[in-house]
Write a protein that holds these residues in place. Structure first.
Motif, PDB file in Angstrom:
ATOM      1  N   ALA A   1       0.827  -1.201   0.000  1.00  0.00           N
ATOM      2  CA  ALA A   1       0.000   0.000   0.000  1.00  0.00           C
ATOM      3  C   ALA A   1       0.861   1.250   0.000  1.00  0.00           C
ATOM      4  O   ALA A   1       1.891   1.304   0.672  1.00  0.00           O
ATOM      5  N   GLN A   2       0.422   2.252  -0.768  1.00  0.00           N
ATOM      6  CA  GLN A   2       1.141   3.522  -0.796  1.00  0.00           C
ATOM      7  C   GLN A   2       0.161   4.665  -0.985  1.00  0.00           C
ATOM      8  O   GLN A   2      -0.844   4.536  -1.687  1.00  0.00           O
ATOM      9  N   ALA A   3       0.458   5.778  -0.348  1.00  0.00           N
ATOM     10  CA  ALA A   3      -0.294   7.007  -0.574  1.00  0.00           C
ATOM     11  C   ALA A   3       0.278   7.697  -1.799  1.00  0.00           C
ATOM     12  O   ALA A   3       1.491   7.907  -1.904  1.00  0.00           O
ATOM     13  N   TYR A   4      -0.604   8.025  -2.747  1.00  0.00           N
ATOM     14  CA  TYR A   4      -0.248   8.799  -3.936  1.00  0.00           C
ATOM     15  C   TYR A   4      -1.045  10.091  -3.862  1.00  0.00           C
ATOM     16  O   TYR A   4      -2.189  10.131  -4.314  1.00  0.00           O
ATOM     17  N   GLY A   5      -0.489  11.122  -3.250  1.00  0.00           N
ATOM     18  CA  GLY A   5      -1.276  12.308  -3.009  1.00  0.00           C
ATOM     19  C   GLY A   5      -2.465  11.952  -2.136  1.00  0.00           C
ATOM     20  O   GLY A   5      -2.311  11.282  -1.105  1.00  0.00           O
TER      21      GLY A   5
END
Length: 282
Positions: A230-234
């Motif tokens: 999981a990653q935050a992209y903006g």
């Protein structure tokens, strides 16, 4: 919960002669464990890696596997939510916060257009591949009610707090039907919210998770071994979640990483939005 991080070192054999679960780095020059970066495309878009690499050495002895299944959640079905699979959490989970290059997408107020089905799952993501893994999109869904496709009071509370407006889900099945995958995109009001959701999804926190999307005639996610990245992209939280069909233990974490890289393709919509924010034609 197993967290993968790159130590930069290959894993040594166990002194008892057994074989550790995490493999040594690949020696053939191809992407090794823990490398989730993709090269720049012909349109010069660079990808921020969802996971940089593999970390810990874990022995999956019989007793250990049983313990991991407890961490992975039960097989309780969701009620009143068509398309939802079992109430599960991944066993291996790797979170990553937003890259500085995503600053122009940090607020939904600057990117107000809702995600559409065609944008998240266009024709070029119906079949995706990476290394030896090839997947077909078996079903996709765009939910405007974030609570209906998630479980866990804390997760649902934070989705409401950070104004989740949409969750896009895609169910993938490998061509040999040996692996299943889920692509998940969560639309929050801010990068702060996206990063909090990435933290909430950590199974060690116990806040909850997103239900896997079911597809008629396709193998469903089950309790057993699965891995999520999981990653935050903006202001978006992007999740790829994979397992061997039936939940069997994989041969190595490389297997899970390569499978997840295949189903990461729908995340291209974020890069398209970043280009628009930059004023660059797509």
């Amino acid at each position: 919960m197993i967290e993968a991080r790159d130590t930069g070192e290959s894993q040594a054999s166990r002194p008892d002669g057994g074989q550790d679960f995490w493999p040594e780095d690949k020696k053939d020059g191809k992407d090794g464990p823990g490398r989730r970066a993709k090269s720049k495309s012909s349109s010069s878009r660079s990808r921020t890696p969802l996971i940089i690499a593999v970390v810990a050495v874990v022995v999956l002895a019989a007793a250990g596997v049983a313990g991991f299944l407890v961490l992975g959640g039960g097989d309780e079905k969701a009620s009143g939510a068509p398309g939802n699979g079992a109430r599960l959490s991944p066993v291996a989970y790797t979170p990553q916060m937003a890259d500085k290059d995503m600053a122009k997408l940090a607020q939904r107020s600057a990117d107000q257009r809702p995600i559409t089905q065609g944008e998240a799952f266009p024709g070029d993501v119906k079949t995706v591949a990476y290394q030896k893994y090839s997947f077909t999109l078996a079903a996709s869904q765009l939910a405007n009610d974030c609570k209906s496709v998630t479980w866990g009071q804390r997760l649902q509370g934070d989705l409401a707090k950070y104004q989740c407006s949409q969750i896009a889900r895609g169910a993938y099945v490998s061509q040999d039907r040996g692996h299943v995958g889920q692509f998940i995109a969560i639309n929050l009001a801010s990068q702060e919210g996206a990063e909090q959701i990435v933290r909430d999804l950590d199974p060690g926190v116990g806040a909850g998770f997103v239900f896997p999307l079911t597809a008629k005639g396709a193998p469903e996610f089950r309790s057993g071994f699965s891995a999520a990245y999981a990653q935050a992209y903006g202001h978006y939280a992007i999740v790829t979640w994979v397992q061997r069909a039936g939940g069997a233990q994989p041969a190595s974490l490389n297997e899970m990483i390569d499978a997840s890289l295949a189903i990461e393709k729908p995340a291209d919509f974020v890069w398209g939005r970043l280009e628009l924010a930059d004023g660059t034609p797509r």
